[in-house]
Design an enzyme around this catalytic site. Structure first.
Site, PDB file in Angstrom:
ATOM      1  N   HIS A   1     -14.385  -4.902  -3.038  1.00 53.74           N
ATOM      2  CA  HIS A   1     -13.076  -5.498  -3.345  1.00 53.74           C
ATOM      3  C   HIS A   1     -13.215  -7.006  -3.143  1.00 53.74           C
ATOM      4  O   HIS A   1     -13.912  -7.442  -2.214  1.00 53.74           O
ATOM      5  CB  HIS A   1     -12.002  -5.012  -2.351  1.00 53.74           C
ATOM      6  CG  HIS A   1     -11.350  -3.703  -2.680  1.00 53.74           C
ATOM      7  ND1 HIS A   1     -10.990  -2.801  -1.701  1.00 53.74           N
ATOM      8  CD2 HIS A   1     -10.955  -3.162  -3.864  1.00 53.74           C
ATOM      9  CE1 HIS A   1     -10.400  -1.754  -2.269  1.00 53.74           C
ATOM     10  NE2 HIS A   1     -10.372  -1.938  -3.578  1.00 53.74           N
TER      11      HIS A   1
ATOM     12  N   CYS B   1      -7.349  -5.900   4.707  1.00 53.12           N
ATOM     13  CA  CYS B   1      -7.117  -4.611   4.040  1.00 53.12           C
ATOM     14  C   CYS B   1      -5.871  -3.920   4.581  1.00 53.12           C
ATOM     15  O   CYS B   1      -5.223  -3.161   3.857  1.00 53.12           O
ATOM     16  CB  CYS B   1      -8.294  -3.666   4.252  1.00 53.12           C
ATOM     17  SG  CYS B   1      -9.839  -4.215   3.558  1.00 53.12           S
TER      18      CYS B   1
HETATM   19  N1  ARG Z   1     -11.928   3.266   2.141  1.00 48.90           N
HETATM   20  C1  ARG Z   1     -11.135   2.364   1.360  1.00 48.90           C
HETATM   21  C2  ARG Z   1     -11.659   2.300  -0.064  1.00 48.90           C
HETATM   22  O1  ARG Z   1     -12.841   2.348  -0.259  1.00 48.90           O
HETATM   23  C3  ARG Z   1     -11.136   1.012   1.994  1.00 48.90           C
HETATM   24  C4  ARG Z   1     -10.205   0.051   1.326  1.00 48.90           C
HETATM   25  C5  ARG Z   1     -10.242  -1.312   1.938  1.00 48.90           C
HETATM   26  N2  ARG Z   1      -9.241  -2.139   1.409  1.00 48.90           N
HETATM   27  C6  ARG Z   1      -9.400  -3.392   0.962  1.00 48.90           C
HETATM   28  N3  ARG Z   1      -8.337  -4.063   0.612  1.00 48.90           N
HETATM   29  N4  ARG Z   1     -10.578  -3.935   0.818  1.00 48.90           N
HETATM   30  O2  ARG Z   1     -10.917   2.208  -1.004  1.00 48.90           O
END
Ligand code: ARG
Length: 269
Positions: free
Chosen positions: A165, A259
């Site tokens: 991300h 996150c």
């Molecule tokens: N386990 C989640 C995923 O892979 C973690 C999300 C983390 N969120 C973020 N905004 N980077 O989607």
């Protein structure tokens, strides 16, 4: 350097666990501790409150262990919320939960139409929307965000699966500055970032690996993982006030402070 007060949405990690693997950090065979996750999350929430920010809470839904990552719940600019559509079916049911909370809170909610993981990949810096792609959010979603928010939207290509991300590779310090890890981006996107932000704080791979770039700034105070010591020193040298938080338990799912935090921007900002 001025702090501006913010309104955040968070989701308590009541049902936190690592039950599937959709990013390289997740290991469903390793133990997790939901009580520790809740304690770390509660500390983060208290840090925001102590800084004078408003924190709203969306109720956690059983069976959605990643719902704590509120940044993925939407993108909210000018009181308009762009809903999300997750890449992975395991997270799909989070999207309507966030959309209905936002609509009940008075935001105008717009349908996603394309894979779009919210502020995980769409970050507002001043009047620009930085938009990550490569792993989750699609180009089509960037175009939709530009059309809806009327902000020039700059596509950035992510290339390292650990930084899947945009908010794991870059964070916004204030209206004009960001910090990022160049290696997480394609050569062309690195050039774009250099052009847009010649004075950016450049993070080291060590600081990125402890989710140092998954941080939250109000323009002066930067809430970052306590393990990102090099980055914290670089930020203090620039005049920012740093506050370290330990999010080690949530990192097992591939997340950090940012996150867990969705910014709710009202109509006048
Ligand atoms: N386990 C989640 C995923 O892979 C973690 C999300 C983390 N969120 C973020 N905004 N980077 O989607």
């Amino acid at each position: 350097m001025d702090a501006t007060s913010r309104r955040y949405l968070m989701c308590r990690p009541t049902y936190f666990a690592v039950e599937y693997k959709i990013n390289p950090w997740m290991d469903p065979t390793a133990p997790t501790d939901a009580d520790l996750a809740i304690a770390q999350w509660t500390t983060l929430r208290q840090v925001y409150l102590d800084l004078g920010h408003t924190v709203e809470e969306i109720p956690a839904v059983p069976g959605l262990p990643d719902m704590v990552f509120a940044a993925n719940g939407a993108t909210v600019v000018d009181g308009q919320a762009l809903a999300v559509q997750f890449r992975d079916p395991q997270r799909a049911d989070e999207a309507p939960a966030y959309a209905s909370w936002l609509s009940r809170a008075g935001f105008e909610v717009h349908e996603a139409k394309h894979v779009n993981e919210g502020e995980g990949d769409l970050l507002l810096v001043g009047d620009l929307l930085l938009a990550g792609t490569g792993f989750r959010t699609t180009h089509a979603a960037h175009a939709r965000a530009q059309e809806l928010f009327g902000r020039p939207t700059v596509t950035l290509q992510l290339v390292d699966p650990r930084y899947y991300h945009l908010d794991t590779a870059l964070f916004v310090l204030d209206e004009h500055s960001v910090a990022y890890l160049p290696e997480a981006f394609s050569p062309g996107s690195q050039a774009v970032l250099r052009r847009l932000f010649p004075d950016a704080v450049i993070a080291t791979p060590e600081d990125a690996a402890v989710f140092g770039l998954n941080s939250v700034s109000d323009g002066r105070n930067v809430v970052l993982p306590v393990q990102a010591t090099g980055l914290a020193a670089a930020l203090r040298e620039r005049g920012y006030h740093t506050i370290g938080v330990d999010m080690s338990e949530l990192r097992k799912a591939g997340g950090g402070p940012k996150c867990c935090t969705l910014e709710l921007r009202e109509a006048n900002r």
